[in-house]
Design an enzyme around this catalytic site. Structure first.
Site: not given
Ligand SMILES: Cc1cc2nc3c(=O)[nH]c(=O)nc-3n(C[C@H](O)[C@H](O)[C@H](O)COP(=O)(O)O)c2cc1C
Ligand code: SF4
Length: 440
Positions: A102, A168-170, A173
């Site tokens: 990413q 990472h366009g979401a 950021y």
């Molecule tokens: C501890 C933690 C760190 C995360 N770090 C990132 C990240 O670095 N980049 C990103 O795009 N999303 C990040 N996310 C979001 C997850 O990738 C995911 O899209 C979001 O948690 C929803 O999915 P889930 O319900 O399976 O957790 C993070 C989520 C958590 C819980």
């Protein structure tokens, strides 16, 4: 095999996955202060490869030092990092799992800036409304520099033998800070109309294609709904981009050479809808948020709120979050919207941990694959559970979000004591990421 849809290979234009489950991005402070990676990150990622995921989409990997969220995240801003990522890629490949990096830039949305750059960059000069980080409106020279940093990041990922990159366009950021109508207040060719707001990310896509060619996998994570006004306490203003606007951006991304769309939600991170939880763990948050007190102008105010008025903080947050029973698959309607508009595969994130739910979503054509973060943190072998024909793990993720609130200070892992026979067992599992140690 039960849940056949999950175990069909997924064909992207330049990449094939053995199944339809990607480990979603999860950042943790495993690495060194200078952005070099270490053994703990290799151990961490290998857990999910061994657990059967078709691909791992990495944590937030900064393409530029000024674009990191906190120190101690492995970076890709320099060729010296290529050998580390190569080693990590090889460790993951041993388990027939792909690795997608990413490529990221925080812009103004940071947690702990570190000593090198005290102010962030952004499309705007207005500070980040959550923690109050000051920032500088980017000049066109700075935009050109960051576009080229993304292209160099992609080139390094390819040289490291990784299987692709994700922009990472979401989630608020830097790329979101340009795309979002609620954040971008520029009056030059990078602001105003949707076409202008999308110019930055489309320049990044074209620069990557020019640098790495057309045959390297490139996907983009995007917040289809921004819900920028989710929390009144933050005074966040307008709601941000509509789904129609985001879908149009996805069409442009496809035309510019993007191979897949990863659907997310929310114009800041964390957001009540991402990762969506059953309850804000305000007391637990107060224990780690002290790390950030001196970082942003609003951080001390937030800390006092979490400490002194946890019930108020909880209500603000929970009122904007989906109901517990709607967390799994909450973003599927948005994935469906994107899928109707593009012909490249669509990956959906958000709460997935039931095989029948995932299989039905794929069968209905809502998405082509799902990405999973917290349920895989809780059960690293979730895909193996599905392979055995079991619909849900015995001890599912409770969506308590304690992993999330610990991450700024403590090692990433599952912090829900109710899932473990004892607190000691929980701590042992969290600390297992340091085994094998760096100099074994
Ligand atoms: C501890 C933690 C760190 C995360 N770090 C990132 C990240 O670095 N980049 C990103 O795009 N999303 C990040 N996310 C979001 C997850 O990738 C995911 O899209 C979001 O948690 C929803 O999915 P889930 O319900 O399976 O957790 C993070 C989520 C958590 C819980
Ligand atoms: S702490 Fe564990 S149970 Fe709670 S959300 Fe994170 S992974 Fe799930």
């Amino acid at each position: 095999m039960a849940f056949d849809e999950i175990f069909q290979p997924l064909q992207f234009r330049n990449l094939v996955l053995k199944n339809r489950i990607l480990r979603s991005n999860v950042s943790g402070r495993f690495d060194n202060y200078d952005g070099s990676g270490n053994q703990a990150r290799i151990n961490w990622e290998t857990k999910f490869a061994r657990g059967g995921a078709g691909a791992i989409v990495s944590s937030f990997v900064p393409v530029h030092l000024r674009g990191r969220i906190v120190p101690n995240y492995a970076m890709i801003d320099d060729d010296r990092h290529i050998p580390f990522w190569r080693e990590l890629g090889c460790a993951v490949h041993e388990h027939d799992c792909k690795f997608i990096m990413q490529l990221s830039h925080s812009g103004r949305q940071r947690d702990v800036p570190g000593i090198e750059y005290t102010t962030g960059l952004s499309s705007t000069a207005r500070p980040d409304p959550t923690h109050g980080f000051q920032c500088e409106r980017m000049s066109t020279e700075q935009i050109t520099e960051v576009v080229s940093a993304f292209a160099e990041g992609a080139r390094r990922a390819r040289e490291a033998g990784l299987d692709g990159v994700e922009l990472h366009g979401a989630n608020g950021y830097l790329i979101t800070q340009f795309l979002s109508s609620a954040i971008n207040d520029r009056d030059d060719e990078y602001g105003g109309s949707l076409e202008n707001r999308a110019r930055f990310v489309l320049e990044i896509v074209r620069a990557i294609r020019a640098r790495v060619g057309d045959d390297f996998h490139l996907q983009m994570k995007i917040s289809v709904h921004e819900h920028n006004d989710a929390i009144a306490f933050f005074g966040l203003g307008s709601s941000g981009n509509s789904a129609e606007e985001s879908v149009q951006v996805c069409r442009w991304l496809e035309q510019a050479g993007v191979d897949a769309i990863h659907v997310s939600i929310g114009s800041f991170f964390p957001h009540p809808r991402n990762p969506a939880g059953v309850d804000l763990p305000a007391e637990e948050l107060a224990k780690t948020y002290d790390t950030m007190i001196s970082s942003g102008d609003r951080a001390f105010r937030n800390y006092l709120l979490f400490r002194s008025l946890p019930a108020f903080a909880r209500r603000q947050w929970n009122d904007a979050a989906p109901q517990a029973q709607n967390i799994e698959g909450a973003n599927l309607p948005d994935a469906r919207r994107v899928k109707a508009a593009v012909s490249i595969p669509v990956i959906c994130t958000g709460g997935f941990q039931t095989a029948s739910v995932i299989a039905s979503a794929i069968r209905r054509g809502d998405c082509d694959a799902v990405s999973i973060a917290r349920p895989l943190i809780a059960n690293n072998d979730l895909v193996r559970t599905f392979e055995r024909g079991q619909d849900r793990p015995d001890r599912p993720c409770t969506y308590c979000n304690k992993c999330l609130v610990n991450v700024v200070e403590n090692p990433l892992g599952c912090y829900e004591p109710a899932r473990f026979p004892s607190r000691e067992a929980m701590v042992a599992e969290i600390m297992s990421v340091f085994n094998p140690p760096p100099f074994a």
